[in-house]
Write an enzyme that holds these catalytic residues in place. Structure first.
Site, PDB file in Angstrom:
ATOM      1  N   HIS A  56       0.918  -1.113  -0.073  1.00  0.00           N
ATOM      2  CA  HIS A  56       0.111  -0.086   0.105  1.00  0.00           C
ATOM      3  C   HIS A  56       0.797   1.303   0.012  1.00  0.00           C
ATOM      4  O   HIS A  56       1.510   1.586   0.995  1.00  0.00           O
ATOM      5  CB  HIS A  56      -0.924   0.198   1.386  1.00  0.00           C
ATOM      6  CG  HIS A  56      -1.928   1.043   1.303  1.00  0.00           C
ATOM      7  ND1 HIS A  56      -3.216   1.061   0.987  1.00  0.00           N
ATOM      8  CD2 HIS A  56      -1.778   2.420   1.305  1.00  0.00           C
ATOM      9  CE1 HIS A  56      -3.875   2.018   0.893  1.00  0.00           C
ATOM     10  NE2 HIS A  56      -2.985   2.864   1.349  1.00  0.00           N
ATOM     11  N   HIS A  58       1.506   5.386  -2.188  1.00  0.00           N
ATOM     12  CA  HIS A  58       0.794   6.680  -3.032  1.00  0.00           C
ATOM     13  C   HIS A  58       1.967   7.119  -3.818  1.00  0.00           C
ATOM     14  O   HIS A  58       2.521   8.277  -3.191  1.00  0.00           O
ATOM     15  CB  HIS A  58       0.060   7.629  -2.256  1.00  0.00           C
ATOM     16  CG  HIS A  58      -1.492   6.802  -1.653  1.00  0.00           C
ATOM     17  ND1 HIS A  58      -2.489   7.059  -2.232  1.00  0.00           N
ATOM     18  CD2 HIS A  58      -1.604   6.202  -0.448  1.00  0.00           C
ATOM     19  CE1 HIS A  58      -3.491   6.615  -1.519  1.00  0.00           C
ATOM     20  NE2 HIS A  58      -2.783   5.980  -0.210  1.00  0.00           N
ATOM     21  N   GLN A 151      -9.965   9.400  -4.735  1.00  0.00           N
ATOM     22  CA  GLN A 151      -9.533   9.897  -3.746  1.00  0.00           C
ATOM     23  C   GLN A 151     -10.797  10.589  -3.278  1.00  0.00           C
ATOM     24  O   GLN A 151     -10.962  10.722  -1.818  1.00  0.00           O
ATOM     25  CB  GLN A 151      -8.253  10.751  -3.846  1.00  0.00           C
ATOM     26  CG  GLN A 151      -7.801  11.728  -2.701  1.00  0.00           C
ATOM     27  CD  GLN A 151      -7.331  11.093  -1.591  1.00  0.00           C
ATOM     28  OE1 GLN A 151      -6.136  10.781  -1.645  1.00  0.00           O
ATOM     29  NE2 GLN A 151      -8.127  10.803  -0.498  1.00  0.00           N
ATOM     30  N   HIS A 209      -9.360   1.601   0.320  1.00  0.00           N
ATOM     31  CA  HIS A 209      -9.064   2.338   1.535  1.00  0.00           C
ATOM     32  C   HIS A 209     -10.516   2.063   2.192  1.00  0.00           C
ATOM     33  O   HIS A 209     -11.560   2.473   1.847  1.00  0.00           O
ATOM     34  CB  HIS A 209      -8.922   3.766   1.362  1.00  0.00           C
ATOM     35  CG  HIS A 209      -7.817   4.320   0.698  1.00  0.00           C
ATOM     36  ND1 HIS A 209      -6.974   3.710  -0.414  1.00  0.00           N
ATOM     37  CD2 HIS A 209      -6.618   4.908   1.266  1.00  0.00           C
ATOM     38  CE1 HIS A 209      -5.966   3.991  -0.604  1.00  0.00           C
ATOM     39  NE2 HIS A 209      -5.656   4.994   0.501  1.00  0.00           N
ATOM     40  N   GLU A 212     -10.943   3.895   7.252  1.00  0.00           N
ATOM     41  CA  GLU A 212      -9.770   5.001   7.808  1.00  0.00           C
ATOM     42  C   GLU A 212     -10.427   6.005   8.520  1.00  0.00           C
ATOM     43  O   GLU A 212     -10.311   7.068   8.323  1.00  0.00           O
ATOM     44  CB  GLU A 212      -8.658   5.253   6.525  1.00  0.00           C
ATOM     45  CG  GLU A 212      -7.690   6.147   7.140  1.00  0.00           C
ATOM     46  CD  GLU A 212      -6.732   6.533   5.915  1.00  0.00           C
ATOM     47  OE1 GLU A 212      -5.468   6.858   6.531  1.00  0.00           O
ATOM     48  OE2 GLU A 212      -7.226   6.464   5.033  1.00  0.00           O
ATOM     49  N   ASP A 308       2.572   3.377   2.887  1.00  0.00           N
ATOM     50  CA  ASP A 308       1.554   4.306   2.561  1.00  0.00           C
ATOM     51  C   ASP A 308       2.088   5.526   2.126  1.00  0.00           C
ATOM     52  O   ASP A 308       1.582   6.066   0.930  1.00  0.00           O
ATOM     53  CB  ASP A 308       0.751   4.388   4.054  1.00  0.00           C
ATOM     54  CG  ASP A 308      -0.610   5.184   3.544  1.00  0.00           C
ATOM     55  OD1 ASP A 308      -1.045   5.197   2.347  1.00  0.00           O
ATOM     56  OD2 ASP A 308      -1.475   5.498   4.553  1.00  0.00           O
ATOM     57  N   TRP A 314       0.320  13.910   3.720  1.00  0.00           N
ATOM     58  CA  TRP A 314      -0.114  13.182   4.754  1.00  0.00           C
ATOM     59  C   TRP A 314       1.260  12.938   5.879  1.00  0.00           C
ATOM     60  O   TRP A 314       0.824  12.685   7.168  1.00  0.00           O
ATOM     61  CB  TRP A 314      -0.698  11.827   4.446  1.00  0.00           C
ATOM     62  CG  TRP A 314      -1.865  12.290   3.743  1.00  0.00           C
ATOM     63  CD1 TRP A 314      -3.060  12.535   4.153  1.00  0.00           C
ATOM     64  CD2 TRP A 314      -1.993  12.312   2.155  1.00  0.00           C
ATOM     65  NE1 TRP A 314      -4.245  12.688   3.081  1.00  0.00           N
ATOM     66  CE2 TRP A 314      -3.375  12.586   2.024  1.00  0.00           C
ATOM     67  CE3 TRP A 314      -1.204  12.173   1.101  1.00  0.00           C
ATOM     68  CZ2 TRP A 314      -3.882  12.673   0.698  1.00  0.00           C
ATOM     69  CZ3 TRP A 314      -1.531  12.104   0.034  1.00  0.00           C
ATOM     70  CH2 TRP A 314      -2.958  12.755  -0.526  1.00  0.00           C
TER      71      TRP A 314
END
Length: 424
Positions: A56, A58, A151, A209, A212, A308, A314
């Site tokens: 996982h 991005h 997203q 996702h 979360e 991630d 983030w």
């Protein structure tokens, strides 16, 4: 033989072993093989393992930290808002350059397979085009699997479903989703149904996702498990994050875990990010936020760890080191028993490889000769030390190498100029 590794320690332990490689695959494994290689490396008892796998990530956002500004609160929602501000300013060249730099980091750390979510809510599909280009460019040394990720919400964003279908047609591999970000719980459940039916129709894997959130009533994993079983998607579906499970009622979880197992749904926790972003509304006691990893494993569910994020809206840290991810996961989940620590190593190697469906992964004769030599004696020591990657091998060719971790001490009252291997 093209290459022979001598005196290797395998993850399951036992006597030291030789590994012979020919034509990019493992040709023989055994003690003191009577085989000569064109190249031979004596690894002197170091741990040899299949490569790390990140289930996982991005990559479209990686290394964009500080653009267009820093996440002042450090929260998930501000990160999402910040990414929305950045998207109109993205260029394909910048996306490609940052992704390639991260792939270089990954290879140096023995990370040779990554599943990356790519945002499809920009109608230009700029990030999709960029990462498809990166996927092709890195294919000789890294497996990059892409997830079409809405997203901004499949139903919340008016063009998201059409864009997702376009992305899949362009060559993106996996169907993604984010049901807890839809406007209502009902919309979230509907998005799961639509996406699973689309994946079943196209014969694709699913990675959402899912939940979360700190909200114990965010229960989309139940819906995901239901549709996975209904549509015959067992073994092809993963729920990522699942952080609401940390806050759920224990009785409900006792019902939920068998449903996840029966549906063949895997779980992907992201220790670095989950414990950073969750529990932000708590004072004290403050929830960890990471999903129930030991309980999922005990129920027979495959659990992988993902990195991630790395230096993005983030998360301002990160280096592509899956041993750092395993190290954090071990601590947060309190998995300090011997078998539990070995499971944390599996959560960044063989388990995510199974979730991604990687062909030829492993340490058996006939598997691809994709291997990492670690400056450690076993998987637990590798996690403890975040061990140096002595050699990274792809299809039988050494593509990265580093010295073992040594230090030279000159201390009062101690022998001068003594070299020793750190903490071994």
């Amino acid at each position: 033989m093209d290459l022979v590794l001598r005196h290797a320690t395998l993850p399951e332990g036992g006597e030291q072993t030789d590994i012979a490689i020919e034509a990019g695959r493992i040709a023989a494994i055994g003690s003191a093989l009577n085989i000569k290689g064109a190249q031979e490396i004596d690894v002197a008892g170091d741990l040899v393992t299949p490569p790390f796998v990140d289930a996982h990530f991005h990559m479209d956002a990686t290394l964009s930290y500080g653009l267009p500004r820093v996440n002042a609160s450090g929260t998930l929602l501000e990160g999402i808002a910040l990414w929305g501000e950045l998207k109109p300013e993205l260029t394909q060249q910048a996306l490609v350059e940052r992704a390639l730099q991260y792939c270089d980091w990954a290879v140096a750390r023995g990370l040779l397979a990554i599943r990356s979510h790519v945002d499809i809510c920009d109608d230009r599909l700029l990030a999709v085009e960029a990462l498809l280009q990166v996927k092709k460019q890195v294919a000789p040394y890294l497996d990059l699997q892409l997830v079409a990720f809405p997203q901004d919400g499949l139903l919340r964003s008016p063009t998201a479903f059409a864009n997702l279908k376009r992305a899949i047609a362009m060559g993106v591999d996996v169907v993604g989703g984010i049901p807890h970000f839809e406007r209502t719980m009902a919309d979230g459940a509907e998005s799961v149904r639509l996406l699973c039916e689309f994946a079943a129709e196209k014969g694709l894997r699913v990675d959402m996702h899912c939940d979360e959130s700190d909200d114990p009533m965010s229960r989309h994993i139940e819906t995901l498990a239901y549709h996975a079983q209904r549509l015959g998607l067992q073994g092809r579906v993963a729920g990522s994050h699942l952080t609401s499970m940390h806050s759920m009622d224990n009785y409900y979880v006792s019902k939920l875990l068998p449903l996840i197992r029966e549906a063949g749904v895997a779980a992907i926790a992201n220790p670095l990010i989950n414990i950073t972003l969750q529990g932000r509304h708590d004072t004290y006691p403050k929830r960890r936020g990471m999903t129930r990893v030991p309980e999922l494993l005990a129920a027979g569910v495959d659990v992988a760890f993902g990195h991630d994020c790395a230096m993005d809206p983030w998360y301002s840290l990160g280096s592509g080191d899956m041993l750092e991810v395993a190290h954090m996961g071990l601590h947060v989940a309190q998995m300090t028993g011997q078998d539990a620590m070995r499971n944390c190593f599996r959560a960044v190697t063989e388990t995510p490889a199974r979730i991604l469906g990687l062909e030829g992964y492993g340490l058996q004769v006939g598997c691809h000769a994709d291997l990492v030599v670690l400056d450690a004696g076993d998987p637990i020591e590798a996690i403890r030390l975040r061990a140096a990657r002595r050699f990274v091998i792809r299809r039988g060719v050494v593509i990265s190498q580093a010295p073992p971790a040594h230090a030279r001490l000159n201390l009062p009252g101690r022998p001068a100029g003594v070299d020793f291997r750190l903490a071994r």
